[in-house]
Design a protein around this motif. Structure first.
Motif, PDB file in Angstrom:
ATOM      1  N   ALA A  16     -10.412  -3.877   2.401  1.00  0.00           N
ATOM      2  CA  ALA A  16      -8.996  -3.685   2.708  1.00  0.00           C
ATOM      3  C   ALA A  16      -8.377  -2.735   1.691  1.00  0.00           C
ATOM      4  CB  ALA A  16      -8.272  -5.023   2.684  1.00  0.00           C
ATOM      5  N   GLY A  61       0.833  -1.199   0.000  1.00  0.00           N
ATOM      6  CA  GLY A  61       0.000   0.000   0.000  1.00  0.00           C
ATOM      7  C   GLY A  61       0.862   1.240   0.000  1.00  0.00           C
ATOM      8  N   GLY A  62       0.208   2.403  -0.081  1.00  0.00           N
ATOM      9  CA  GLY A  62       0.946   3.654   0.102  1.00  0.00           C
ATOM     10  C   GLY A  62       1.370   4.368  -1.159  1.00  0.00           C
ATOM     11  N   GLY A  63       1.245   3.717  -2.315  1.00  0.00           N
ATOM     12  CA  GLY A  63       1.578   4.390  -3.566  1.00  0.00           C
ATOM     13  C   GLY A  63       3.072   4.444  -3.837  1.00  0.00           C
ATOM     14  N   SER A  70       4.761   6.989  -4.052  1.00  0.00           N
ATOM     15  CA  SER A  70       5.366   8.020  -3.195  1.00  0.00           C
ATOM     16  C   SER A  70       5.996   7.420  -1.944  1.00  0.00           C
ATOM     17  CB  SER A  70       4.315   9.067  -2.794  1.00  0.00           C
ATOM     18  OG  SER A  70       3.892   9.802  -3.926  1.00  0.00           O
ATOM     19  N   LEU A  71       5.414   6.339  -1.433  1.00  0.00           N
ATOM     20  CA  LEU A  71       6.035   5.680  -0.277  1.00  0.00           C
ATOM     21  C   LEU A  71       7.339   4.993  -0.692  1.00  0.00           C
ATOM     22  CD1 LEU A  71       5.835   5.013   2.751  1.00  0.00           C
ATOM     23  CD2 LEU A  71       4.510   2.987   2.145  1.00  0.00           C
ATOM     24  N   THR A 125      -2.717  -7.501   6.098  1.00  0.00           N
ATOM     25  CA  THR A 125      -3.789  -7.608   5.110  1.00  0.00           C
ATOM     26  C   THR A 125      -3.449  -6.778   3.884  1.00  0.00           C
ATOM     27  OG1 THR A 125      -5.321  -7.710   6.967  1.00  0.00           O
ATOM     28  CG2 THR A 125      -6.279  -7.442   4.782  1.00  0.00           C
ATOM     29  N   PRO A 126      -3.299  -7.397   2.738  1.00  0.00           N
ATOM     30  CA  PRO A 126      -3.007  -6.618   1.531  1.00  0.00           C
ATOM     31  C   PRO A 126      -4.309  -6.030   0.957  1.00  0.00           C
ATOM     32  CG  PRO A 126      -3.118  -8.937   0.983  1.00  0.00           C
ATOM     33  CD  PRO A 126      -3.417  -8.832   2.462  1.00  0.00           C
ATOM     34  N   PRO A 127      -4.186  -5.090   0.029  1.00  0.00           N
ATOM     35  CA  PRO A 127      -5.393  -4.525  -0.599  1.00  0.00           C
ATOM     36  C   PRO A 127      -6.028  -5.535  -1.556  1.00  0.00           C
ATOM     37  CG  PRO A 127      -3.395  -3.469  -1.458  1.00  0.00           C
ATOM     38  CD  PRO A 127      -2.943  -4.456  -0.432  1.00  0.00           C
ATOM     39  N   GLY A 149      -2.553   4.483   2.906  1.00  0.00           N
ATOM     40  CA  GLY A 149      -2.374   3.093   2.519  1.00  0.00           C
ATOM     41  C   GLY A 149      -1.474   2.379   3.514  1.00  0.00           C
ATOM     42  N   GLY A 150      -1.297   1.086   3.327  1.00  0.00           N
ATOM     43  CA  GLY A 150      -0.297   0.356   4.112  1.00  0.00           C
ATOM     44  C   GLY A 150      -0.827  -0.404   5.310  1.00  0.00           C
ATOM     45  N   ALA A 183      -6.444   2.469  -8.099  1.00  0.00           N
ATOM     46  CA  ALA A 183      -5.527   2.994  -7.085  1.00  0.00           C
ATOM     47  C   ALA A 183      -5.666   2.177  -5.802  1.00  0.00           C
ATOM     48  CB  ALA A 183      -5.834   4.463  -6.809  1.00  0.00           C
ATOM     49  N   GLY A 184      -4.549   2.002  -5.081  1.00  0.00           N
ATOM     50  CA  GLY A 184      -4.619   1.310  -3.793  1.00  0.00           C
ATOM     51  C   GLY A 184      -3.616   0.192  -3.645  1.00  0.00           C
ATOM     52  N   PRO A 240      -6.298   5.652  -2.107  1.00  0.00           N
ATOM     53  CA  PRO A 240      -7.038   4.475  -2.589  1.00  0.00           C
ATOM     54  C   PRO A 240      -8.506   4.833  -2.832  1.00  0.00           C
ATOM     55  CG  PRO A 240      -6.433   4.210  -0.266  1.00  0.00           C
ATOM     56  CD  PRO A 240      -5.887   5.526  -0.691  1.00  0.00           C
ATOM     57  N   ASN A 288      -0.670  12.314  -2.452  1.00  0.00           N
ATOM     58  CA  ASN A 288      -0.497  11.422  -3.614  1.00  0.00           C
ATOM     59  C   ASN A 288      -1.843  10.748  -3.874  1.00  0.00           C
ATOM     60  OD1 ASN A 288      -0.446   9.714  -1.350  1.00  0.00           O
ATOM     61  ND2 ASN A 288       0.814   8.204  -2.416  1.00  0.00           N
ATOM     62  N   MET A 302       6.210  10.893   3.235  1.00  0.00           N
ATOM     63  CA  MET A 302       4.991  10.086   3.260  1.00  0.00           C
ATOM     64  C   MET A 302       4.692   9.533   4.650  1.00  0.00           C
ATOM     65  SD  MET A 302       3.131   9.720   0.521  1.00  0.00           S
ATOM     66  CE  MET A 302       2.337   8.111   0.623  1.00  0.00           C
TER      67      MET A 302
END
Lengths: 355, 355
Positions: free
Chosen positions: B195, A72-74, A76-77, A232-234, B72-73, A195-196, B234, B231, B217
């Motif tokens: 999620a 997660g986080g895009g 940018s992370l 837990t993933p998206p 996210g994350g 996105a996500g 989600p 950014n 971030m």
């Protein structure tokens, strides 16, 4: 009225990917439960993760010794995660615009950053070439496609060092020589999914070489060792990625995607060059196939809003240029159709005829 | 056969939330584009973010001076982000299980961590009480509900210091005195959304007090100042959160959610206590309303698999207990119905009658 989606991201996805995602949200695999309601540990979901990883490896021809993870986080992370995990002393960055600069800024928290090349002086209208790459850097970071300016590196660099690539906006649009990279990352919302979720492809043996303590979630090894299931993933964005990669594969893979991308770009840049009202903003050889930027020609600048309104009335969505460039940007990711590009060209021609 | 979803997370969501999400993925607001394809900068999406923030504030009665952001994350990323942003020298943690321990582990990278209380010696079967809370700590971190063991703090602590709360698994299930917290975080996949998004509620004036350099971030201020739009957020998970919060509000808000949660829990714990085959695993006053854990009574342990298969044949999904506790876990988040709980009780009674 039919809409033509030229959004820069999140962006157009294949209709069957959209419909399959919606259907699975209503009822996942006939289970009577929604895709949004299933456990990521459910025995029906592991095959989704496994297939998505396998498709990434197959479609991009990822060599042995690399792992594919979903975070997660895009992207940018990843600007901070990549240097956290790979920067020992010094890294090189090619500055091709806002996103590259943001990546450089984060890297400076973790070591010395050398800007090995930059096109800042010309507002990033080209991709730098013929620069020296130091050989004492831990990696060279590149941004393969620059959404804001519409520039793209159409093939992988020949660098004397390992590379890290932010491929958020052109991944899966052309073949990539993954072996040149220690890490490739990409936010999903262009050519991969909604996105996500962010995809990261890492070379396993390049991990674990830094001395700094890493927070668990920011250590790529955490996610590699748990197959993206440490936490837990998206779930839904990963499912949509799988559907989209199935579509890429069924439609000929990245070789076919690259061919169609060039066809779309040739059509639209051809019209931009021919049409007396418009001009491209990017040095010809560096023009992006993904984000096609153009402005009104100098003597027609006052027509900008009128063309925007006219194109909108013809069904075009998302063609306003980024404020750093102005004018127009037609994003043509994998799902963009020849029909959509032709509709935009027709609008440009019709508008020219009116003036 | 009708399925009853007792998954611990991702978990059951209200059917109308599922259906509205699927419909918007097919056609967002009648735009002809999918919710998965629209720009997060689109004028149609900003109202979604705004309404979601407003609903969080209204439903939880968030005081002035707090910001609500979407990241996210997962909550696991907050295990390091919270201490990065709030830990100056020393923090206190209440150790109520695996998730609290994971949060402590990350905090140790950023300062001294005091375990102010722990129920580890009894496998986390109760919530510690009557312990000393040092007053020289930057914050006290609590995990309000512990999914694995089925324990829950049913009301906010009276602490002499500011608190940080991981409320991933019981947020929006009861009123919270937000004013006691500098930060509340929660992964969405229980009572909020699918999620892929994490909600963080932060007290604005508590931010910016640490000296360490923060990656952009990982600095809450980045996301506060940009309204979660620094950014690409989600998009779809945020939309689903909005739909779910609309549902919570329309169904009486967190006061009503708390009442129904207690009703469901009383029904199911009542049966666990009555039924000779089963017993609860948690000290009575600390029994979670969200995750109801039970095992076979000692003389019936050999019936465990048989009951699992029997309940599955009656439509129960996700009732297998976590490996750290064994037995069964029936998760009853906001969307869980009385009908679902009754179906499980009926299965328990029927199984008892057979033996």
């Amino acid at each position: 009225m039919k809409k033509y989606n030229f959004n820069a991201g999140p962006c157009m996805l294949p209709r069957e990917v959209i419909e399959n995602t919606a259907n699975q949200i209503l009822d996942f695999n006939g289970s009577g439960l929604s895709l949004a309601e299933i456990s990521h540990r459910a025995k029906d979901f592991q095959p989704v993760v496994d297939e998505t990883v396998a498709l990434v490896k197959e479609v991009l021809d990822v060599p042995e010794g690399y792992s594919v993870i979903f975070l997660g986080g895009g992207a940018s992370l990843q600007f901070c995660m990549a240097p956290m995990n790979f920067l020992k002393k010094k890294a090189g960055y090619v500055n091709t615009g806002v996103w590259a600069k943001k990546a450089m800024k984060e890297a400076k928290l973790f070591g010395e950053v050398v800007e090995v090349a930059s096109s800042a002086a010309d507002n990033f209208t080209y991709i730098p070439k013929n620069y020296n790459i130091p050989t004492d850097i831990d990696y060279l970071h590149i941004t393969s496609n620059n959404t804001i300016y519409g520039t793209e590196m159409h093939k992988d660099l020949d660098a004397p060092v390992r590379m890290i690539g932010d491929m958020s906006s052109d991944i899966f649009s052309r073949p990539v020589d993954v072996a040149k990279y220690d890490c490739i990352y990409a936010g999903a919302q262009k050519n991969l999914s909604m996105a996500g979720v962010t995809i990261v492809i890492v070379k396993d043996e390049a991990l674990g070489k830094v001395d700094r303590p890493l927070p668990t979630m920011l250590d790529y090894r955490t996610h590699v060792s748990k197959g993206s299931m440490f936490n837990t993933p998206p779930v839904v964005p990963i499912y949509t990625a799988m559907e989209n990669l199935r579509w890429v594969k069924a439609n000929g893979g990245v070789e076919a995607m690259a061919k169609i991308a060039k066809q779309r770009a040739d059509m639209l840049y051809g019209e931009i060059d021919r049409n007396k009202l418009f001009r491209g903003t990017v040095k010809e050889e560096d023009r992006s196939y993904m984000n096609i930027c153009f402005v009104m020609n100098d003597e027609y600048t006052e027509l900008q809003q009128e063309f925007f309104d006219f194109a909108t009335s013809k069904g075009m969505v998302g063609i306003k240029g980024h404020r750093d460039v102005g004018g127009f940007r037609a994003s043509c990711y994998n799902a963009q159709t020849i029909e959509g590009v032709q509709a935009l060209i027709d609008a440009m021609k019709e508008f020219e005829a009116k003036h």
